[in-house]
Write an enzyme that holds these catalytic residues in place. Sequence first.
Site, short mmCIF file in Angstrom:
data_model
loop_
_atom_site.label_atom_id
_atom_site.label_comp_id
_atom_site.label_asym_id
_atom_site.label_seq_id
_atom_site.Cartn_x
_atom_site.Cartn_y
_atom_site.Cartn_z
N ARG A 1 0.83 -1.21 0.00
CA ARG A 1 0.00 0.00 0.00
C ARG A 1 0.86 1.26 0.00
O ARG A 1 0.54 2.25 -0.66
CB ARG A 1 -0.94 -0.02 1.20
CG ARG A 1 -2.09 -0.99 1.03
CD ARG A 1 -2.95 -1.12 2.27
NE ARG A 1 -4.12 -1.95 2.00
CZ ARG A 1 -5.02 -2.32 2.91
NH1 ARG A 1 -4.87 -1.96 4.17
NH2 ARG A 1 -6.05 -3.07 2.57
N TYR B 1 -6.64 -1.82 -6.50
CA TYR B 1 -5.93 -2.96 -5.92
C TYR B 1 -5.25 -2.61 -4.60
O TYR B 1 -5.12 -1.45 -4.24
CB TYR B 1 -4.99 -3.63 -6.90
CG TYR B 1 -3.89 -2.84 -7.57
CD1 TYR B 1 -3.38 -1.66 -7.08
CD2 TYR B 1 -3.35 -3.34 -8.76
CE1 TYR B 1 -2.36 -0.99 -7.72
CE2 TYR B 1 -2.32 -2.67 -9.42
CZ TYR B 1 -1.83 -1.49 -8.88
OH TYR B 1 -0.82 -0.85 -9.54
N GLU B 2 -4.90 -3.63 -3.87
CA GLU B 2 -4.38 -3.54 -2.49
C GLU B 2 -5.40 -2.88 -1.56
O GLU B 2 -5.04 -2.30 -0.55
CB GLU B 2 -3.04 -2.77 -2.44
CG GLU B 2 -2.01 -3.19 -3.45
CD GLU B 2 -1.73 -4.68 -3.45
OE1 GLU B 2 -1.99 -5.36 -2.45
OE2 GLU B 2 -1.25 -5.17 -4.49
N GLY B 3 -6.67 -3.00 -1.88
CA GLY B 3 -7.74 -2.42 -1.06
C GLY B 3 -8.25 -1.15 -1.69
O GLY B 3 -7.51 -0.18 -1.86
#
Length: 596
Positions: free
Chosen positions: A297, A438-440
Amino acid sequence: MSTYIAPLRDMRFVMTELAGLGELSLLPGFEEVTPELAEAVLGEAAKLATEVLAPLNKPGDEQGARLAKDGVVAADGFATAYRQFVESGWSGLSGAPDFGGQGLPELLSAATVEMWNSSNMAFALCPLLTAGATEALRQHGSEELKGRYLPNLISGEWTGTMNLTEPQAGSDLAAVRTKAVPEGDHYRLYGQKIFITWGDHDMTGNVIHLVLARTPDAPEGVRGISLFVVPKFLLNADGSPGQRNDVHCVSLEHKLGIHASPTCVMSFGDQGGAIGYLVGQENKGLAHMFTMMNEARQKVGIQGLAVAERAYQQAREYAKERVQGRLAASKSGDAVAIIHHPDVRRMLMTMKSQIEAMRAFAYVMAADMDRAHRDPDAGERARRQARVDLLIPVLKAWCTELGVEIASMGVQVHGGMGYIEETGACQFLRDARIAPIYEGTTGIQAADFAGRKLASDQGAGMAELVAEMRQTALELKRSKDTQVESIGTALAAGVQALDDATAWMLHALATELDAALAGSVDYLMLTGYVCGGWQMGRAALSASKKSAANEDPDFHRAKLATARFYADKVLPKANALLEAIRSGASSGSSLPIEQF
């Protein structure tokens, strides 16, 4: 398409004046981090980015990765570029020296990550995921696992992946179904994972997958998830790649952007079970994976900055070259380059000022990460880590949302030519669009920021941050430079909006959770804008002093003008977002679902 040129002057300014590069050399293990070393690292990284990676960006986008009989084949030129990347030592820049890394500060690494992603985001995703896998193994793997895998991951001889998502389990990891059946000193894994970035390729001798799965007796939900190392090739006794493991890429996704980055559907156990090795403890996999997730992140936040910088450079050069229209105030009536038009200048300054704020925010956080790991005082380490934990969701979401916005504005600067693929402006917008997902997603980052990070200490960490910002605003308002003083007034208003929004959010979290979650994205973005304003205020203080001393006056006058623009035109968004937050959830929840 214009050539990428690393913004080295601004990078140096941020690293030295805001992130405290000189102070890092006083930390244990960083004694050799001199200004000369930093300059050498930046210069060599800029050469690789400009001369090797950037020329592959558009051809890689046009060709893309492809799935062949024996696995995924990278776009032309990528394997050669990756070998040069590894041989030059870039993969192990901030890696642990115990396993062959160079152990340099995360601050230096952040600058190189920006360059890799600006020059070629699809390529840069490969080492980005490897860095996350490396950190998860370093912190949670057994000594045996670390010894077998970390040296080659840190060197870049092998690459790493993160396997979370399944067709039925996107962000809801409680729904993960991949099975891990114990068998002697290992497990056999069965299942399918989707959206696996660089899940397979032909650039290295092995790909090391970190995979979330459930053991047979695991409890339901996220409490029953474990983490496993699953190599593409099993290792021989001497540590070299040997027999092919039962893990394969079965298809590639057809995507809006990042075409040269293979996004794989990975199948585990089609032919008897993929052999994997437990990382850490059974049923603690989600906690272990979040080590990797936070690493990713942070770097994805820098990715948003990087693509924005590249889009800005493209738009700026086009605006200088494109002759179109005449100025109303011109007596000659001659056509001029569009950069002379007020609205184009507005767009370019909006792009430039936000990019500089993003860079300052990202680099200062990278330095906080270094202090959290290296400061000899335990209390200071804990304080810095708490700040990083609080703001990583903001860095990831705010920078990636702005990356899309700025790339879109870059298309707008080009006018109709921006919508044509040949100019290259389209690619930056297409590539940037994945980063807030992506990655949340941004919504997930906002829920984490407000619902977990803010609530965990009842706002104590945010109160400390607000106090630091207020002190900077006070210093700005005391300046004898009227331009600096006005920045202080704007920052003070932004900080007050953040303080008010925080108080509202803490109350809503305790009394009306739906309202808090409905306002969480606005709260996160408000925090990002104010954090950016804080760093731009600090930059203005430094630039004012250096300009008065006649040190590189052109650069520092430009920095002051950019900081003033941010204060005048960007920072007021904080008060607008405050009002949106205060409106609560009522308007969004009052409409029946059938009417959507």
